[in-house]
Design an enzyme around this catalytic site. Structure first.
Site, PDB file in Angstrom:
ATOM      1  NE  ARG A 149     -96.487 -24.015 -40.830  1.00  0.00           N
ATOM      2  CZ  ARG A 149     -97.875 -24.650 -41.042  1.00  0.00           C
ATOM      3  NH1 ARG A 149     -98.889 -24.080 -42.087  1.00  0.00           N
ATOM      4  NH2 ARG A 149     -97.982 -26.289 -41.029  1.00  0.00           N
TER       5      ARG A 149
ATOM      6  CB  CYS B 139     -78.772  -0.548 -33.876  1.00  0.00           C
ATOM      7  SG  CYS B 139     -80.444   0.531 -33.434  1.00  0.00           S
TER       8      CYS B 139
ATOM      9  CG  PHE C 268    -102.276 -17.411  -7.149  1.00  0.00           C
ATOM     10  CD1 PHE C 268    -103.175 -17.453  -7.156  1.00  0.00           C
ATOM     11  CD2 PHE C 268    -101.535 -15.436  -6.644  1.00  0.00           C
ATOM     12  CE1 PHE C 268    -104.103 -17.075  -5.843  1.00  0.00           C
ATOM     13  CE2 PHE C 268    -102.707 -15.175  -6.336  1.00  0.00           C
ATOM     14  CZ  PHE C 268    -103.847 -16.066  -5.037  1.00  0.00           C
TER      15      PHE C 268
ATOM     16  CD  GLN D 177     -92.823  -0.429 -29.007  1.00  0.00           C
ATOM     17  OE1 GLN D 177     -94.062  -0.736 -29.890  1.00  0.00           O
ATOM     18  NE2 GLN D 177     -92.215  -1.073 -27.583  1.00  0.00           N
TER      19      GLN D 177
ATOM     20  CG  HIS E  88     -87.161   1.502 -28.391  1.00  0.00           C
ATOM     21  ND1 HIS E  88     -86.607   0.581 -28.426  1.00  0.00           N
ATOM     22  CD2 HIS E  88     -88.851   0.490 -29.141  1.00  0.00           C
ATOM     23  CE1 HIS E  88     -86.986  -0.581 -28.331  1.00  0.00           C
ATOM     24  NE2 HIS E  88     -88.441  -0.365 -28.416  1.00  0.00           N
TER      25      HIS E  88
ATOM     26  CB  CYS F 124    -108.564  13.784  -7.543  1.00  0.00           C
ATOM     27  SG  CYS F 124    -107.361  12.309  -8.386  1.00  0.00           S
TER      28      CYS F 124
ATOM     29  CG  HIS G 190    -103.915  12.577 -10.513  1.00  0.00           C
ATOM     30  ND1 HIS G 190    -104.605  13.318  -9.154  1.00  0.00           N
ATOM     31  CD2 HIS G 190    -102.596  12.792 -10.181  1.00  0.00           C
ATOM     32  CE1 HIS G 190    -103.062  14.233  -8.566  1.00  0.00           C
ATOM     33  NE2 HIS G 190    -102.477  13.869  -9.933  1.00  0.00           N
TER      34      HIS G 190
END
Lengths: 335, 335
Positions: free
Chosen positions: A23, A39, A307, A167, A165, A195, A292
């Site tokens: 909400r 933790c 901006f 992800q 950590h 490249c 690459h």
């Protein structure tokens, strides 16, 4: 069920978490949340996370028990769901894909108070091995079109837990930003038959003014058109489009330059919040000549405002040449 | 001298403020800055801003003195400089343009404590007239390729002063994000021979679930692939690519829907930080068939983190259909 929805104008996909009922009020005080003392990434709390996908741990310890030094689990609140098939459908003029994907957490250390800048070189190396292993396992699934490994460090950079950590999110589409890099690199390749990242490595090492650190396999530098103060890229010197193909020797030198670069940022800027993102091709995307892999580190020191959002155009108050000079000045010796 | 530098891969231009000497330390405590009691935008402090570019004020008041109700001045710390010629040059493999451009501030009211959500409809209309006037004046300069009008409200959205104001930046290149919209709209037009924004207006008004407010000339809705919770677009119903061509009648109805939408967000989310960006074609860019001006409002409720930066892919925990419902529920009556 989460949905991927596509902007019909600029073709950006977004993930809409259609089932998480929130909400307006939930957003108002969200920023005042203070982390609790508990933790889930500490030793002894393994049962409070989703089950272990993989871990580096002694052979005589059990899954989801202490003893590990790197541990990978599913995100407790995954943005995408691996049990959904990535079916496509239309909604009037709009395009939708059912929310297939994976969302994992790589717990980088059992030490609650460590960060990648202060971990040992050996421990950073183990984390990099975990990245490689997850990438190589997941890219075998043909429904997965992209795998992004990234890190949020600090609350201002989006981290909801302080325990160090990273992800991993695997998606059924190639995200816009990566598709742009691949397309831009392909266009450069057609024009010059080289490249663009290899050319950057050459110009940066030759010119030297934006280089932060260099070793036999990698160079860390501030990009010429840096969006943010102290934005730093780490690029392999030898052309390679897929991080999954990194060799054991390169993992060693990558871990050293990664830890040193983060340590320089940590010391120069007093442990600022930052994000890093590993940009890599994956198996099955044919961009091996022109793409690459590289890692982009972005300290979060300035606010992105109207901006930037409105134009995709950034104002950077710190010339990359100055930023590189400040970062080079920092000692990476243990104190 | 500021420089525009181009990323050679994805062709994003950035502005590098090469002359503002900042040291790492300047970034560390920047966020703790507290606004002083002195406000350069209050009556009586006109001499503390750069000189007035234009103002709506009684005929018997002098330039740079009190009495005005909307006032436009150059930004005190402009990102670009109108006294530089936009010369292009190379730096090895990289492209650079000298930092030509303008950076203006539109002070929206003399009332220090007002915000656009709480200003009168009449006052918002005057601000919109100022936008139109500045756009039409600046687009006559052929060196200017794009003009972005935007607003940062609240510190978290990048505002450094609380006194209600918007900004205008004119640049010698079309920014990436806008070029993408123009290209995407052109591609859609080639495929369907219709404007993609006109199609969106049709589907949104027909479907209704994402509509926040509608009047004879405009519709405010949550986009189907919204990046952010409560992201809201205001789009004119009649096709028009250039905001500068807005009629007096449309200015009236635009001011009403703009103020109401901001008021709904203000009430539903307790005056959250937000940005808005006016996306418009300008004279001299031939996209009149397929491009369609619009305003994008983005409340800043969630943090953009590594995944978003790394992929250009957004996770939105608030389905736009729910957000629209919450915003429709808010009364826009004066209390």
């Amino acid at each position: 069920m989460p949905e991927l929805r596509k902007d019909p104008i600029i073709k950006r996909w977004v993930i809409i978490a259609t089932e998480r009922a929130r909400r307006p009020h939930d957003f108002i005080n969200a920023k005042e949340n203070v982390e609790s003392a508990f933790c889930p990434f500490d030793y002894g709390n393994e049962h409070t996370t989703p089950p272990e996908i993989m871990a580096f741990r002694p052979a005589d310890t059990a899954k989801d028990s202490p003893g590990w030094w790197v541990r990978v689990v599913q995100n407790k609140f995954p943005a995408l769901d691996s049990n959904i098939e990535p079916e496509r459908f239309g909604h009037g003029m709009y395009d939708v894909i059912k929310g297939f994907g994976t969302h994992e957490v790589i717990i980088e250390t059992p030490d609650h108070n460590a960060s990648m800048a202060t971990l040992s070189y050996g421990q950073v190396r183990e984390v990099v091995w975990a990245y490689k292993e997850r990438l190589q396992t997941l890219e075998k699934d043909s429904r997965i079109k992209y795998i992004l490994i990234f890190k949020n460090h600090g609350r201002e950079a989006g981290a909801s837990l302080v325990h160090s950590h990273s992800q991993l999110i695997a998606t059924p589409i190639v995200p816009k930003r990566v598709a742009e890099e691949i397309a831009g690199a392909a266009e450069y390749y057609r024009f010059r038959e080289r490249c663009v990242y290899c050319d950057m490595v050459n110009q940066e090492t030759l010119e030297g003014t934006r280089v932060v650190e260099e070793n036999s396999d990698f160079v860390a530098f501030e990009p010429f058109a840096a969006r943010f103060p102290f934005e730093t890229w780490i690029v392999p010197k030898v052309h390679s489009h897929n991080f999954g193909e990194i060799s054991a020797t390169q993992i060693e030198s990558f871990s050293i330059i990664l830890k040193n670069t983060l340590l320089r940022i940590y010391k120069a800027l007093d442990n600022p919040p930052y994000n890093f993102m590993l940009h890599t091709g994956i198996r099955g995307i044919d961009e091996s000549n022109h793409y690459h892999w590289h890692l982009e580190i972005v300290p979060r020191l300035t606010r992105v405002a109207g901006f930037e959002w409105g134009s995709g155009f950034y104002i950077n108050p710190m010339p990359p040449e100055h930023a590189a000079m400040y970062l080079r000045e920092v000692s990476t010796e243990e104190e």
